[in-house]
Write an enzyme that holds these catalytic residues in place. Structure first.
Site, short mmCIF file in Angstrom:
data_model
loop_
_atom_site.label_atom_id
_atom_site.label_comp_id
_atom_site.label_asym_id
_atom_site.label_seq_id
_atom_site.Cartn_x
_atom_site.Cartn_y
_atom_site.Cartn_z
N ALA A 189 37.28 56.93 43.29
CA ALA A 189 36.62 57.78 44.28
C ALA A 189 36.13 56.94 45.45
CB ALA A 189 35.45 58.53 43.63
N ALA A 205 30.44 59.75 34.75
CA ALA A 205 29.66 60.69 33.94
C ALA A 205 29.37 60.12 32.55
CB ALA A 205 30.38 62.02 33.82
N ARG A 238 37.53 71.77 51.50
CA ARG A 238 38.80 71.20 51.07
C ARG A 238 39.92 72.23 50.93
NH1 ARG A 238 37.36 66.60 46.50
NH2 ARG A 238 37.33 64.85 47.95
#
Length: 401
Positions: free
Chosen positions: A48, A17, A273
């Site tokens: 990730a 980001a 999730r």
């Protein structure tokens, strides 16, 4: 506060980001400084693995993607932020490619997988190190631009001043003071620190301690859903070297299923999730779990159902890690248990990624609303890119007006 160096845009955080915001702001003509607590490489984003979502399949659309996000969030996400996220996903993919990211392709197109909570195949990957590939490309793009990197700068205070903001950082040489017309906060969440407090495992980088969120709140920023922390359903449970490792959820996209001590499937392995994590907790609570050799709770992830081709193309890093520990996931089941993974909530932002503080923007895990109280996999790297670009452009525009 003593005066310091001055920039148009100050970005705090060097994950996907922050890097996306810094690159976008610099491209918009702003004088940019990117501050990070340790090094530019040290971040959660680089860890990730699973991939990044975008509605690029013929049977898919941004609207279907948005519907999946809202359903996975249990209707708690901000619909307008979700619309921005999903509608700009395809252009975000192309922007990343322009920055040097090479997504895995198959049969003349992107190799798309279906991920938990998704109704379509829309997960793009770079093997099983997608975050590493994205952060590397964005970091290299930033380093070739005119921006200034402020490494080993830990934010300790953010205060308003006339025509902008003043930031104080702790550095190896003492306090450093930076002045900026606008600020982008992209310093991630707090799950590493939270896991230590709970005496649990976490997938997070040691820098994920959450102090920047607290600094923003002390400055008057509004927050939402900060209590909603997410568990990754498939933390590595054994061998010991894999504890805290996030087994890519694409293992389940390519056929792996969760099973209890009796070998029975007990949940939809491609569910959202929070549903999958809770199902594992419940199965263990019922006494149907498995103990690791060091006495930790676990269940089985039957990775033997994954084809060799799928594994070698999309899960090479996972295979190397486990084989180095003496386990071949294509020949034997592996032990798994949820681990603390992601801060779903954060600072309130609008469509431009601006917080409730004028001239302060936020993107990535530190921002709340886009995922509501439960995030789909593959949408974190997407949020970093979409709202990182938006934050960088908006911050540059703010500084130049």
């Amino acid at each position: 506060m003593p005066t310091g160096k001055s920039y148009d845009v100050l970005v705090v955080g060097s994950g996907a980001a922050g890097l996306a915001a810094a690159v976008a702001a610099e491209r918009a003509g702003a004088r940019v400084a990117l501050a990070t607590k340790t090094t530019l490489q040290a971040c959660n984003s680089a860890k990730a693995q699973g991939g990044i979502q975008a509605a690029l399949g013929e049977d898919d659309s941004p609207e279907i993607h948005a519907r999946d996000v809202m359903q996975s969030s249990h209707e708690t996400a901000n619909p307008r932020l979700v619309e921005v996220l999903t509608s700009e996903a395809p252009s975000a993919i192309h922007w990343l490619e322009e920055c040097g990211v090479e997504f895995t392709r198959s049969n003349g197109g992107y190799r798309l997988a279906r991920c938990g909570g998704a109704s379509r195949k829309r997960l793009l990957q770079v093997g099983d190190r997608t975050g590493h590939a994205i952060t590397k490309a964005l970091r290299e793009r930033f380093e070739t631009g005119s921006g200034t990197a402020l490494t080993h700068h830990a934010l300790v205070e953010l205060a308003p001043r006339e025509n902008g903001w003043a930031a104080t950082f702790a550095t190896r040489e003492g306090d450093s003071h930076i002045l900026a017309s606008s600020v982008v906060l992209a310093a991630g969440g707090r799950c590493y620190r939270e896991a230590q407090t709970r005496h649990e495992l976490s997938t997070n980088h040691a820098n994920a301690t959450g102090e920047v969120t607290r600094i923003a709140l002390d400055a008057g920023a509004a927050e939402r859903d900060l209590d909603a922390l997410q568990y990754h359903p498939n933390g590595g449970a054994w061998p010991a070297s894999m504890q805290g490792y996030s087994i890519p959820e694409t293992t389940r996209a390519y056929g792996a299923v969760l099973a209890n001590a009796d070998g029975d499937e007990f949940t939809d392995s491609l569910g959202p999730r929070d549903i999958v994590s809770q199902a594992i907790f419940d199965e263990v609570e019922k006494g149907k779990g498995v103990l690791t050799p060091d006495g930790r709770p676990a269940v089985w992830l039957d990775t033997t159902r994954i084809s060799v081709d799928d594994a070698e193309i999309s899960l090479p890093y996972m295979l190397r890690r486990y084989r180095a520990g003496g386990i071949d996931p294509l020949r034997e089941k592996i032990l798994t248990y949820p681990v603390l993974h992601y801060q779903n909530g954060g600072l309130v932002i609008d469509e431009r990624a601006e917080t409730t503080l004028e001239g302060v923007f936020a993107c990535g895990e530190i921002a709340g609303g886009t995922h509501g109280r439960n995030r789909m996999m593959g949408n974190s790297l997407l949020e970093c890119t979409v709202f990182g670009r938006r934050a960088g452009n908006a911050a540059a525009e703010w500084a130049q007006t």
